[in-house]
Design an enzyme around this catalytic site. Structure first.
Site, PDB file in Angstrom:
ATOM      1  N   LYS A 128     -15.202   8.550  -8.974  1.00 41.21           N
ATOM      2  CA  LYS A 128     -14.046   7.791  -8.492  1.00 41.21           C
ATOM      3  C   LYS A 128     -14.603   6.526  -7.851  1.00 41.21           C
ATOM      4  CE  LYS A 128     -10.159   8.309  -5.216  1.00 41.21           C
ATOM      5  NZ  LYS A 128      -9.557   9.288  -4.280  1.00 41.21           N
ATOM      6  N   TRP A 129     -14.376   5.391  -8.502  1.00 42.22           N
ATOM      7  CA  TRP A 129     -14.911   4.087  -8.045  1.00 42.22           C
ATOM      8  C   TRP A 129     -13.802   3.420  -7.238  1.00 42.22           C
ATOM      9  CZ3 TRP A 129     -19.186   0.952 -10.477  1.00 42.22           C
ATOM     10  CH2 TRP A 129     -19.212  -0.361  -9.992  1.00 42.22           C
ATOM     11  N   ASP A 130     -13.991   3.392  -5.935  1.00 41.76           N
ATOM     12  CA  ASP A 130     -12.933   2.911  -5.035  1.00 41.76           C
ATOM     13  C   ASP A 130     -13.233   1.475  -4.594  1.00 41.76           C
ATOM     14  OD1 ASP A 130     -10.710   2.969  -3.412  1.00 41.76           O
ATOM     15  OD2 ASP A 130     -11.328   4.720  -2.245  1.00 41.76           O
ATOM     16  N   MET A 131     -12.226   0.791  -4.077  1.00 40.49           N
ATOM     17  CA  MET A 131     -12.382  -0.584  -3.586  1.00 40.49           C
ATOM     18  C   MET A 131     -11.279  -0.771  -2.563  1.00 40.49           C
ATOM     19  SD  MET A 131     -11.186  -3.946  -4.015  1.00 40.49           S
ATOM     20  CE  MET A 131     -11.820  -5.574  -4.240  1.00 40.49           C
ATOM     21  N   ASN A 132     -11.657  -0.732  -1.277  1.00 39.96           N
ATOM     22  CA  ASN A 132     -10.645  -0.581  -0.237  1.00 39.96           C
ATOM     23  C   ASN A 132     -10.300  -1.812   0.572  1.00 39.96           C
ATOM     24  OD1 ASN A 132      -9.576   2.179  -0.158  1.00 39.96           O
ATOM     25  ND2 ASN A 132     -11.734   2.715  -0.097  1.00 39.96           N
TER      26      ASN A 132
ATOM     27  N   TRP B 242       0.859  -1.186   0.000  1.00 42.75           N
ATOM     28  CA  TRP B 242       0.000   0.000   0.000  1.00 42.75           C
ATOM     29  C   TRP B 242       0.902   1.246   0.000  1.00 42.75           C
ATOM     30  CZ3 TRP B 242      -0.243   3.784   3.889  1.00 42.75           C
ATOM     31  CH2 TRP B 242      -1.182   4.806   3.619  1.00 42.75           C
TER      32      TRP B 242
ATOM     33  N   ASP C 283      -1.918   5.988  -3.007  1.00 38.25           N
ATOM     34  CA  ASP C 283      -2.267   6.940  -1.950  1.00 38.25           C
ATOM     35  C   ASP C 283      -1.046   7.724  -1.495  1.00 38.25           C
ATOM     36  OD1 ASP C 283      -4.928   6.560  -1.908  1.00 38.25           O
ATOM     37  OD2 ASP C 283      -4.980   5.249  -0.157  1.00 38.25           O
TER      38      ASP C 283
ATOM     39  N   ARG D 228     -10.507  -2.654   7.172  1.00 38.45           N
ATOM     40  CA  ARG D 228     -11.020  -1.279   7.234  1.00 38.45           C
ATOM     41  C   ARG D 228     -12.484  -1.280   7.702  1.00 38.45           C
ATOM     42  NH1 ARG D 228     -11.753   3.780   3.078  1.00 38.45           N
ATOM     43  NH2 ARG D 228     -10.456   5.237   4.197  1.00 38.45           N
TER      44      ARG D 228
ATOM     45  N   CYS E  15     -10.013   3.005  -8.720  1.00 41.03           N
ATOM     46  CA  CYS E  15      -9.124   3.216  -7.578  1.00 41.03           C
ATOM     47  C   CYS E  15      -9.289   2.010  -6.672  1.00 41.03           C
ATOM     48  CB  CYS E  15      -9.597   4.488  -6.861  1.00 41.03           C
ATOM     49  SG  CYS E  15      -8.822   4.793  -5.269  1.00 41.03           S
TER      50      CYS E  15
HETATM   51  C1  DGJ Z   1      -8.593   5.149  -0.822  1.00 38.37           C
HETATM   52  C2  DGJ Z   1      -8.286   6.092  -1.928  1.00 38.37           C
HETATM   53  O1  DGJ Z   1      -7.118   5.711  -2.582  1.00 38.37           O
HETATM   54  C3  DGJ Z   1      -8.183   7.502  -1.387  1.00 38.37           C
HETATM   55  O2  DGJ Z   1      -7.806   8.383  -2.403  1.00 38.37           O
HETATM   56  C4  DGJ Z   1      -9.492   7.869  -0.781  1.00 38.37           C
HETATM   57  O3  DGJ Z   1     -10.472   7.925  -1.771  1.00 38.37           O
HETATM   58  C5  DGJ Z   1      -9.862   6.880   0.297  1.00 38.37           C
HETATM   59  N1  DGJ Z   1      -9.829   5.539  -0.178  1.00 38.37           N
HETATM   60  C6  DGJ Z   1     -11.236   7.178   0.833  1.00 38.37           C
HETATM   61  O4  DGJ Z   1     -11.672   6.238   1.713  1.00 38.37           O
END
Ligand code: DGJ
Length: 768
Positions: free
Chosen positions: A504-508, A227, A576, A471, A554
């Protein structure tokens, strides 16, 4: 480009503009065997590199040693369990419990164009896109894609399909190969069909490619990371045995990348043989090079067999994702530029591909979760004054999400933060003169959400086991259609609720606890792949229904930066870590394969939030210019001097982005290698213009001369050289006039151009 079949020798010859790939149908059992991959050859006659004629263990001559034959034959798609002890490309469990596989040639077809792969992203014939013909590239509603391109070069392609049989299992296995008019890439994929000998055959491994290389000392290059440290180049000598990277995280991942290059030991940017392989897929993968007892190198790539199985019932088909391979005889740089051109001309479909993207300001590093309408409006007003074009509202605008512990799945506005609602905010931002973009994380569900309270079984989990949180969230089971439909309806509702022009389609988080309530016990091994197919289906629906939306994928930074996602979005958030110096390695590794126009890159505040480093605002701008370019800071709070620089950077972006987006990228010096400085160039296709960025990471007293030999210019052209002056937002009046030959062979002296660490310069060359 061409594909020919030489009937007498049963040889297939695939030519790209500069490379040749050859395979043969062996007399022995009709095995497709690899003959050659390298520089383009005039003819198909070779001196038996696969030892098919002279092989001492040829079963026809020496049946008792069939095993020895199998264990060193260079198979195009290696069998399992019959005597080839190197790694295989596919395996099964049939109803009798047997795992062996074998494939023999049956028929073949050669034709113009390239078929789409059902449900999967794939490269396509570029001509079709330019003409707006959607059938070939399997785009449902995107008819104007790529129409901004002025380049009228032929972008056709040809495909070879070889139908093979594994008779004992009743399997048909089709090997696909495509070559392009305008690129040195060869694209491969495989289709399996159960012809009905058994009601069901379980595929337990179904890779997409295998290439056998002979006789040299090789290195491997992988893109390793973590990361906020994604895709650092990692080069190692290739020893004996298997050397692989993989992901079993459900996404292509921060840690390893679906890429492998195998290059001659001495190969560098501009010299030597290099074979690069990239997987058009966003889930689990394996990329492996295996050096055998006979110094053969078998390169394999495809879906990681770990936790993979697929029930192939009578009459059903399974398609693997595709692998792109590029051979370069002129070093790593040529491989890079082939990948960049392939992706720009044959993979990315967005209508933004050839357009300048709006300069955005994202509030994540500016406010994190602590924002409201007033704060965003204040940022928007100030941003507008400086020439920024779009405000992106990041995480924290929905449910009761004030930190990352809740509300994923509850895609309704948090009115405590956004008083008057989302439309009110968007209208206000539009009235200021900015476009509006929004963040969502559609694949996720928080245990603390109304959605979870209503549908606890919608999360991926194993009954009787406490699911692993990451998370504080779980992953929605996108293998289930009703969940995909629900997710899409939520995204659609948000996008239609106001004038939203960017998502911005995120996946954390990565996947764990692989269990789906929608799959029976024999099919749980399909979940990883079905999840990725679900993501693709959602993104296809999105780009079809909202063709004007600028989509940026993302994943917790850059954990899903891969060719699969580029099929849907023209840009992906790279990392990030927004520190300009950390970004040198991250962006260099990413740009090893992906065009600069795809790399999300922002100027952020200092001390940098990821590493605490303080760098000049100017340098942050030059590094972000090598990507999509935007801001990620509170423009109302940063130092006045930095604020004043923004309009100059905006002017810089407008001046150079066409070149950065469309040009050829060349690495000149790597800070990762020399530990002092970094330098890259972008040269226009006609070589009339170039932009050189130089970052001096560490300064030293009494510096050695730094003579920079430029690359990729026309030695017969004469160029004017001017530095970009961040003080004025213009180029310096002072100009130097030098020949392309001088610039490349003698170089320019950039010694002592700056004093201090993290300093940088931008040099513009124009043909005169
Ligand atoms: C991870 C992304 O990479 C960040 O830019 C941001 O959008 C956060 N998630 C938000 O939770």
């Amino acid at each position: 480009m061409n594909i020919e079949f030489f009937e007498q020798e049963r040889i297939f010859k695939l030519d790209t503009p500069n490379t040749t790939y050859m395979l043969q149908i062996a007399d022995t059992e009709g095995f497709p065997v690899h003959l050659y991959y390298g520089r383009r050859l005039r003819d198909h006659i070779l001196d038996d590199p696969a030892r098919l004629k002279l092989h001492p263990f040829m079963p026809s001559k020496n049946e008792r040693e069939r095993c020895s034959f199998l264990d060193c034959t260079p198979f195009e798609y290696p069998n399992h369990g019959l005597g080839d002890y190197r790694d295989d490309a596919f395996s099964v469990i049939n109803p009798d419990g047997h795992t062996a596989t074998s494939l023999s040639y049956s028929t073949h077809r050669i034709y113009d164009g390239k078929p789409a792969i059902p449900g999967l992203p794939a490269t396509f014939e570029g001509n079709a896109v330019q003409k707006g013909d959607t059938a070939v590239c399997a785009v449902t509603n995107i008819t104007e894609t790529g129409s901004d391109s002025t380049d009228s070069q032929e972008r056709g392609c040809k495909t070879l399909e070889i139908l093979c049989l594994d008779e004992a299992n009743g399997l048909e296995i089709t090997l696909y190969y495509s070559v392009f008019d305008d690129n040195d890439a060869i694209v491969r994929s495989v289709k399996f069909k159960n012809t009905g000998k058994y009601n069901n055959i379980k595929l337990t491994k179904a890779l997409s490619t295998c290439v056998e290389l002979y006789g040299a000392e090789y290195d491997t290059i992988f893109l390793h990371g973590s990361w906020a440290r994604e895709r650092w180049m990692d080069r190692q000598p290739l020893g004996y045995g298997k050397h692989s990277v993989s992901s079993c995280r459900g996404e292509s991942s921060h840690q390893e990348h679906p890429f492998i290059a195998v290059c001659e030991r001495g190969a560098d940017e501009d010299h030597g043989h290099v074979y690069g392989f990239n997987f058009v897929y966003s889930g689990n993968f394996i990329a492996q090079a295996e050096r055998s007892q006979f110094d053969q190198v078998r390169v394999l790539m495809g879906i990681d067999p770990v936790d993979f199985s697929w029930n192939l019932r009578a009459g059903e088909e399974f398609h693997t994702p595709e692998v792109i391979s590029v051979f370069s005889a002129e070093g790593i740089g040529t491989m890079t530029r082939n990948f960049h051109d392939l992706y720009r001309n044959h993979l990315i479909r967005s209508r933004y591909l050839h357009r300048k993207r709006p300069i955005l300001i994202n509030n994540w590093e500016a406010t994190y979760f602590d924002f409201d309408t007033d704060k965003l409006i204040a940022i928007a007003k100030q941003a507008k004054e400086y020439g920024i074009e779009m405000l992106v509202m990041d995480d924290g605008w929905f449910g009761h999400r004030n930190d990352d512990n809740s509300s994923l799945g509850d895609w309704y506005v948090n009115e405590n933060k956004l008083k008057g609602g989302l439309k009110h905010l968007v209208d206000e931002v539009n009235a200021i003169g900015l476009k509006f973009g929004i963040w969502m994380e559609p694949e996720m569900i928080s245990p603390d959400s109304d959605l979870f309270r209503e549908h606890p079984d919608w999360a991926i989990q194993i009954p009787g086991r406490k699911p692993t949180l990451s998370r504080a969230q779980l992953v929605l089971d996108l293998s289930r259609k009703e969940i995909r439909d629900y997710v899409f309806s939520q995204v659609e509702k948000v996008l239609k609720s106001a004038h939203i022009e960017y998502l911005k389609w995120d996946m954390n988080r990565q996947l764990t606890d692989l269990g789906s309530s929608g799959l029976d016990k024999d099919s749980q091994g399909e979940l990883f792949h079905r999840y990725v197919l679900g993501v693709y289906e959602l993104q296809e629906r999105l780009v079809s229904e909202f063709p004007d939306l600028l989509l940026e994928n993302c994943s917790g930074g850059g954990a899903r930066f891969d060719p699969g996602m580029l099929y849907y979005s023209p840009q992906i958030w790279t990392s990030d870590d927004t520190d300009a110096i950390e970004r040198l390695a991250i962006q260099q590794g990413t740009a090893l394969i992906y065009p600069l126009s795809t790399m999300g890159a922002h100027v952020s505040d200092c001390p940098n939030h990821a590493v605490g480093r303080v760098t000049p605002f100017e340098t942050r701008g030059y590094v972000a210019l090598a990507g999509t370019f935007g801001y990620e800071l509170d423009v109302t709070k940063i130092p006045k001097a930095d604020q004043e620089m923004i309009p100059k950077q905006v002017a810089m972006y407008h001046k150079y982005n066409d070149l950065v987006r469309e040009g050829d990228y060349l690495r000149v010096a790597s800070y990762q290698e020399n530990h002092e400085w970094d330098c890259w160039e972008v040269v226009s296709k006609d070589k009339s213009e170039a932009l050189v960025t130089l970052v001096q990471v560490l300064n030293h007293a009494n510096m050695k001369p730094r003579v920079v030999k430029l690359k990729g210019l026309d030695p017969d052209k004469t160029y004017s050289l001017r530095y970009f002056d961040i003080g004025t937002g213009n180029e310096t009046d002072e100009e130097l006039v030098l020949g392309g030959d001088v610039l490349m062979y003698a170089g320019i002296n950039m010694t002592g151009a700056y004093n201090g660490d993290f300093r940088s310069r931008l040099l513009h060359l124009k043909e005169i």
